[in-house]
Design a protein around this motif. Sequence first.
Motif, PDB file in Angstrom:
ATOM      1  N   GLU A   1       0.843  -1.184   0.000  1.00 22.92           N
ATOM      2  CA  GLU A   1       0.000   0.000   0.000  1.00 22.92           C
ATOM      3  C   GLU A   1       0.885   1.243   0.000  1.00 22.92           C
ATOM      4  O   GLU A   1       1.945   1.251   0.642  1.00 22.92           O
ATOM      5  CB  GLU A   1      -0.912   0.019   1.229  1.00 22.92           C
ATOM      6  CG  GLU A   1      -2.000  -1.043   1.206  1.00 22.92           C
ATOM      7  CD  GLU A   1      -3.032  -0.747   0.129  1.00 22.92           C
ATOM      8  OE1 GLU A   1      -3.271   0.446  -0.152  1.00 22.92           O
ATOM      9  OE2 GLU A   1      -3.575  -1.704  -0.446  1.00 22.92           O
ATOM     10  N   PRO A   2       0.498   2.291  -0.725  1.00 23.71           N
ATOM     11  CA  PRO A   2       1.310   3.519  -0.696  1.00 23.71           C
ATOM     12  C   PRO A   2       1.331   4.125   0.699  1.00 23.71           C
ATOM     13  O   PRO A   2       0.361   3.997   1.454  1.00 23.71           O
ATOM     14  CB  PRO A   2       0.589   4.442  -1.684  1.00 23.71           C
ATOM     15  CG  PRO A   2      -0.797   3.913  -1.775  1.00 23.71           C
ATOM     16  CD  PRO A   2      -0.703   2.433  -1.566  1.00 23.71           C
ATOM     17  N   PRO A   3       2.433   4.749   1.089  1.00 24.79           N
ATOM     18  CA  PRO A   3       2.517   5.353   2.428  1.00 24.79           C
ATOM     19  C   PRO A   3       1.531   6.496   2.578  1.00 24.79           C
ATOM     20  O   PRO A   3       1.075   7.084   1.595  1.00 24.79           O
ATOM     21  CB  PRO A   3       3.958   5.848   2.499  1.00 24.79           C
ATOM     22  CG  PRO A   3       4.383   6.005   1.074  1.00 24.79           C
ATOM     23  CD  PRO A   3       3.648   4.958   0.301  1.00 24.79           C
ATOM     24  N   ARG A   4       1.206   6.773   3.813  1.00 25.26           N
ATOM     25  CA  ARG A   4       0.282   7.872   4.095  1.00 25.26           C
ATOM     26  C   ARG A   4       0.904   9.213   3.705  1.00 25.26           C
ATOM     27  O   ARG A   4       2.121   9.364   3.649  1.00 25.26           O
ATOM     28  CB  ARG A   4      -0.091   7.893   5.574  1.00 25.26           C
ATOM     29  CG  ARG A   4      -0.879   6.671   6.031  1.00 25.26           C
ATOM     30  CD  ARG A   4      -1.279   6.817   7.483  1.00 25.26           C
ATOM     31  NE  ARG A   4      -2.090   5.688   7.918  1.00 25.26           N
ATOM     32  CZ  ARG A   4      -2.603   5.568   9.153  1.00 25.26           C
ATOM     33  NH1 ARG A   4      -2.347   6.515  10.056  1.00 25.26           N
ATOM     34  NH2 ARG A   4      -3.322   4.521   9.455  1.00 25.26           N
ATOM     35  N   ALA A   5       0.016  10.144   3.416  1.00 23.25           N
ATOM     36  CA  ALA A   5       0.494  11.472   3.027  1.00 23.25           C
ATOM     37  C   ALA A   5       1.299  12.103   4.158  1.00 23.25           C
ATOM     38  O   ALA A   5       1.018  11.884   5.340  1.00 23.25           O
ATOM     39  CB  ALA A   5      -0.691  12.364   2.667  1.00 23.25           C
ATOM     40  N   GLY A   6       2.298  12.870   3.784  1.00 20.57           N
ATOM     41  CA  GLY A   6       3.170  13.483   4.773  1.00 20.57           C
ATOM     42  C   GLY A   6       2.607  14.780   5.326  1.00 20.57           C
ATOM     43  O   GLY A   6       1.413  15.061   5.241  1.00 20.57           O
ATOM     44  N   VAL A   7       3.498  15.578   5.910  1.00 22.31           N
ATOM     45  CA  VAL A   7       3.116  16.836   6.536  1.00 22.31           C
ATOM     46  C   VAL A   7       3.515  17.987   5.629  1.00 22.31           C
ATOM     47  O   VAL A   7       4.616  18.014   5.082  1.00 22.31           O
ATOM     48  CB  VAL A   7       3.785  16.980   7.918  1.00 22.31           C
ATOM     49  CG1 VAL A   7       3.476  18.352   8.516  1.00 22.31           C
ATOM     50  CG2 VAL A   7       3.311  15.878   8.851  1.00 22.31           C
ATOM     51  N   MET A   8       2.599  18.931   5.470  1.00 24.25           N
ATOM     52  CA  MET A   8       2.862  20.122   4.680  1.00 24.25           C
ATOM     53  C   MET A   8       3.136  21.288   5.639  1.00 24.25           C
ATOM     54  O   MET A   8       2.308  21.611   6.473  1.00 24.25           O
ATOM     55  CB  MET A   8       1.656  20.435   3.783  1.00 24.25           C
ATOM     56  CG  MET A   8       1.855  21.615   2.869  1.00 24.25           C
ATOM     57  SD  MET A   8       0.378  21.950   1.888  1.00 24.25           S
ATOM     58  CE  MET A   8       0.207  20.391   1.013  1.00 24.25           C
ATOM     59  N   THR A   9       4.311  21.871   5.528  1.00 24.35           N
ATOM     60  CA  THR A   9       4.702  22.975   6.393  1.00 24.35           C
ATOM     61  C   THR A   9       4.606  24.289   5.626  1.00 24.35           C
ATOM     62  O   THR A   9       5.221  24.431   4.570  1.00 24.35           O
ATOM     63  CB  THR A   9       6.131  22.791   6.923  1.00 24.35           C
ATOM     64  OG1 THR A   9       6.234  21.542   7.606  1.00 24.35           O
ATOM     65  CG2 THR A   9       6.505  23.919   7.875  1.00 24.35           C
ATOM     66  N   LEU A  10       3.835  25.233   6.165  1.00 26.34           N
ATOM     67  CA  LEU A  10       3.692  26.553   5.566  1.00 26.34           C
ATOM     68  C   LEU A  10       4.596  27.533   6.300  1.00 26.34           C
ATOM     69  O   LEU A  10       4.499  27.673   7.518  1.00 26.34           O
ATOM     70  CB  LEU A  10       2.241  27.028   5.638  1.00 26.34           C
ATOM     71  CG  LEU A  10       1.178  26.110   5.024  1.00 26.34           C
ATOM     72  CD1 LEU A  10      -0.198  26.727   5.197  1.00 26.34           C
ATOM     73  CD2 LEU A  10       1.464  25.845   3.570  1.00 26.34           C
ATOM     74  N   GLY A  11       5.464  28.185   5.560  1.00 31.38           N
ATOM     75  CA  GLY A  11       6.318  29.207   6.139  1.00 31.38           C
ATOM     76  C   GLY A  11       5.744  30.585   5.871  1.00 31.38           C
ATOM     77  O   GLY A  11       5.521  30.957   4.715  1.00 31.38           O
ATOM     78  N   LEU A  12       5.481  31.345   6.930  1.00 34.80           N
ATOM     79  CA  LEU A  12       4.855  32.662   6.812  1.00 34.80           C
ATOM     80  C   LEU A  12       5.909  33.749   7.008  1.00 34.80           C
ATOM     81  O   LEU A  12       6.594  33.782   8.035  1.00 34.80           O
ATOM     82  CB  LEU A  12       3.755  32.846   7.854  1.00 34.80           C
ATOM     83  CG  LEU A  12       2.391  32.211   7.583  1.00 34.80           C
ATOM     84  CD1 LEU A  12       2.487  30.695   7.450  1.00 34.80           C
ATOM     85  CD2 LEU A  12       1.406  32.565   8.690  1.00 34.80           C
ATOM     86  N   HIS A  13       6.059  34.599   6.003  1.00 38.83           N
ATOM     87  CA  HIS A  13       6.932  35.765   6.123  1.00 38.83           C
ATOM     88  C   HIS A  13       6.043  36.957   6.441  1.00 38.83           C
ATOM     89  O   HIS A  13       5.324  37.465   5.592  1.00 38.83           O
ATOM     90  CB  HIS A  13       7.715  35.991   4.827  1.00 38.83           C
ATOM     91  CG  HIS A  13       8.827  36.978   4.974  1.00 38.83           C
ATOM     92  ND1 HIS A  13       8.629  38.334   4.901  1.00 38.83           N
ATOM     93  CD2 HIS A  13      10.142  36.797   5.216  1.00 38.83           C
ATOM     94  CE1 HIS A  13       9.769  38.953   5.078  1.00 38.83           C
ATOM     95  NE2 HIS A  13      10.709  38.053   5.266  1.00 38.83           N
ATOM     96  N   LEU A  14       6.075  37.394   7.695  1.00 36.30           N
ATOM     97  CA  LEU A  14       5.131  38.384   8.191  1.00 36.30           C
ATOM     98  C   LEU A  14       5.503  39.798   7.747  1.00 36.30           C
ATOM     99  O   LEU A  14       6.680  40.135   7.593  1.00 36.30           O
ATOM    100  CB  LEU A  14       5.069  38.325   9.711  1.00 36.30           C
ATOM    101  CG  LEU A  14       4.652  36.972  10.308  1.00 36.30           C
ATOM    102  CD1 LEU A  14       4.651  37.046  11.825  1.00 36.30           C
ATOM    103  CD2 LEU A  14       3.293  36.534   9.798  1.00 36.30           C
ATOM    104  N   ASN A  15       4.464  40.594   7.563  1.00 33.81           N
ATOM    105  CA  ASN A  15       4.618  42.015   7.254  1.00 33.81           C
ATOM    106  C   ASN A  15       4.716  42.778   8.583  1.00 33.81           C
ATOM    107  O   ASN A  15       3.799  42.744   9.398  1.00 33.81           O
ATOM    108  CB  ASN A  15       3.416  42.499   6.438  1.00 33.81           C
ATOM    109  CG  ASN A  15       3.601  43.903   5.914  1.00 33.81           C
ATOM    110  OD1 ASN A  15       4.288  44.725   6.516  1.00 33.81           O
ATOM    111  ND2 ASN A  15       2.985  44.194   4.786  1.00 33.81           N
ATOM    112  N   GLU A  16       5.814  43.461   8.793  1.00 33.63           N
ATOM    113  CA  GLU A  16       6.057  44.120  10.080  1.00 33.63           C
ATOM    114  C   GLU A  16       4.982  45.146  10.415  1.00 33.63           C
ATOM    115  O   GLU A  16       4.630  45.328  11.581  1.00 33.63           O
ATOM    116  CB  GLU A  16       7.430  44.799  10.076  1.00 33.63           C
ATOM    117  CG  GLU A  16       8.596  43.837   9.921  1.00 33.63           C
ATOM    118  CD  GLU A  16       9.930  44.561   9.909  1.00 33.63           C
ATOM    119  OE1 GLU A  16       9.905  45.814  10.029  1.00 33.63           O
ATOM    120  OE2 GLU A  16      10.971  43.901   9.787  1.00 33.63           O
ATOM    121  N   GLU A  17       4.443  45.824   9.413  1.00 28.65           N
ATOM    122  CA  GLU A  17       3.497  46.910   9.667  1.00 28.65           C
ATOM    123  C   GLU A  17       2.084  46.410   9.965  1.00 28.65           C
ATOM    124  O   GLU A  17       1.334  47.093  10.655  1.00 28.65           O
ATOM    125  CB  GLU A  17       3.468  47.857   8.471  1.00 28.65           C
ATOM    126  CG  GLU A  17       4.809  48.517   8.180  1.00 28.65           C
ATOM    127  CD  GLU A  17       4.743  49.430   6.978  1.00 28.65           C
ATOM    128  OE1 GLU A  17       3.657  49.488   6.335  1.00 28.65           O
ATOM    129  OE2 GLU A  17       5.751  50.088   6.670  1.00 28.65           O
TER     130      GLU A  17
END
Length: 204
Positions: free
Chosen positions: A170-186
């Motif tokens: 069986e194919p392995p389970r889906a992995g983890v998706m990591t979202l990187g947020l570059h924040l706006n200082e203002e």
Amino acid sequence: AYQILRIVMQFIADTEVRDCGIVFGQATPDGVEGMVHHLESFDIVFLDSPSKQQPLNLAGRVSHDAYEELRHEAKRALNLLSDSQIDGFLSLFTKPVEFATKHDSFVCIRALPPHPQKDNLTHAHAVCDLPWRRVQERAILRLMKRAMSDRCSFIRVDTKLCGPWKLQEEPPRAGVMTLGLHLNEETANRIIDQGPRGDEEEKA
């Protein structure tokens, strides 16, 4: 070579191509018409030759967020090259920057199974051109950008891909998706957002 590098970085940092695209060479009427069709199909358009009957979009796999990150890094590169107190070349080309150190905040999401829902025709059509993982990433990015609005300059995805497996397994389970947020200082710490108008029922 140094001046060419600066010119390229300056062009990337100052040029907004999402609505007009880039043509490598002199544009022709046929090339302009082809550009319109490409802009309807791709996030970023960089045509190799407008004189060709079927020009190739060199940026066909580049997303809006990838281009925004590229512009951000180009601006940082110009600042480093203009700083007389440090060696900008060493900082740019000899020090790799990991994904975990490039962003201000992170969100981890478990990836969905590698197939679209049967009742979602948008996703079903999209997987004809892109892998399901890319379709999923773009859908989540659109949702995140609507939620974060201008609190983020850009959002990037780091997907942990699964390894190979045998055909009998069986194919392995889906992995983890990591979202990187570059924040706006203002705007990152803004508390109140103005919602849609009351007569806009769909948006509300």
